[in-house]
Design a protein around this motif. Structure first.
Motif: not given
Length: 400
Positions: A33, A270-271, A273-275, A277-278
């Motif tokens: 991250k 979750d990863f 979704t985070e990917s 977004e990031k």
């Protein structure tokens, strides 16, 4: 202040950081991250993960890339070995790069028998980040090629664990990236004729394998269980997401594709979704600084620019090029046919081979023989018939 273009910059880097070297990372997910936050994963570095800030005002892009690659390699070294001794790291990094032998790229053409390990590593890193600097690739964004530098980091970890780079590891991960990106683009609802060219940009940016065609039809064919380390899996998802973002939108079916990819690699939703977004957050914030995203269609921009390069080079060498082509009756005939119908695969191979042979004899056209030059060859072949004499087509009619 560090000058990454001056000899001794690696020693100076560690000297500046020696009293505050980052503690050895123990959580791969946290390490990844932090690397992603620097922009290294996306191929556009905006910061360094160091305790002592590094001033980059006035630095060139490749200078920033060199320091980022060094620092990220040092980070994976600490994560894998649980120690942060710069001398030991430099020695291992040298051994690692001396083990690497990419196909199609002569990274280490300079023999390095003399000098300290850190000075030798500087030369290797300098070649490493500039592999794509030539008259061709100056016109497609560094973001694709630079984003693939994280493969070095993953391969370095393999080397530290096994004492060597597993056979075909580099080739396997590159081919998987291109295949996944190719499959991902097929999920787009609004397809563009430039999507295939985007794949070719990825293919032209690889360093360890030579591509002819992407033949993978579905994710299951990729045997993704080959990648067992979480950083490998997360990197594949981020690279795919970045490619899908090329049109500025992640559609529902594209998001589904990313989740399916994650499922096959046992990565949490979750990863993903985070990917998403990031990736959106990073590109939105830095879009104006990244040439790749500064155009309504970045791939079209590449195509337009490279077409202009081909036209310019051909015009400058027009007389000699025509003379060489006219001497080959078979090539003349095939080029004439190409103005009337699509050539079959056998004919295309003949044209390509004979044009490349001609390029070898004309110094200015040897760029078509360089890595990435195959991207421009179809443009060259398409443009050549317009240069030939007006009797070109008339003679063909007489022969038919």
């Amino acid at each position: 202040m560090i000058n990454p273009s001056a000899s001794g910059w690696i020693d100076k880097f560690f000297s500046k950081q020696k009293h505050s070297l980052l503690p050895v990372a123990i959580y791969p997910n946290l390490f990844y991250k932090k690397v992603r936050e620097t922009g290294f994963i996306y191929g556009h570095i905006v910061s360094f993960d160091t305790l002592v800030p590094i001033e980059t005002k006035g630095w060139l892009e490749n200078e920033i890339s060199k320091v980022a690659l060094l620092n990220t390699l040092f980070g994976i070294y600490g994560l894998t070995t649980h120690e942060n001794n710069p001398e030991n790291f430099v020695s291992k990094a040298m051994d690692f790069y001396n083990t690497m032998n990419p196909q199609g790229f002569n990274l280490f053409k300079k023999v390095l028998p003399n000098g300290s390990p850190s000075l030798n590593l500087e030369k290797i890193i300098d070649n490493r980040v500039q592999t794509n600097i030539d008259i061709i690739s100056k016109n497609f964004s560094h973001i694709v090629t630079n984003a693939l530098l994280f493969i070095d980091v993953l391969a370095f970890r393999q080397y530290l664990i096994h004492g060597t780079i597993p056979e075909k590891y580099l080739k396997k991960i590159e081919e998987t990236i291109v295949s996944v990106v190719s499959l991902a683009l097929k999920t787009k609802s609004n397809k563009s004729k430039y999507d295939d060219l985007l794949i070719k940009l990825f293919e032209a940016s690889v360093r360890y394998s030579k591509f002819s065609k992407v033949n993978i039809q579905n994710l299951e064919e990729l045997k993704l269980d080959y990648f067992s380390y979480e950083l490998e899996k997360q990197y594949l998802i981020d690279m795919t997401g970045m490619a899908l973002w090329s049109d500025g939108i992640i559609e529902k079916n594209e998001a589904y594709f990313l989740h399916k990819l994650a499922e096959l690699m046992s990565v949490s939703d979750d990863f993903v979704t985070e990917s998403i977004e990031k990736t959106n957050e990073f590109i939105t914030k830095h879009k104006k600084e990244i040439p790749y995203f500064n155009y309504s269609n970045p791939v079209k921009h590449f195509y337009d620019q490279t077409t202009q390069i081909v036209v310019t080079l051909v015009k400058r060498n027009k007389n000699r090029l025509i003379k060489e082509i006219i001497q080959s009756k078979e090539l003349m005939l095939l080029l004439a046919f190409s103005t009337r119908r699509d050539l079959n695969e056998k004919e295309k191979k003949k044209v390509k081979k004979q044009i490349l042979d001609i390029c070898k004899t004309i110094p200015s056209l040897t760029i078509f023989l360089l890595p990435g030059g195959s991207l421009l060859l179809p443009i060259l072949i398409k443009f050549i018939p317009t240069l030939l004499p007006s009797a070109f087509n008339e003679n063909l009619e007489e022969n038919e």
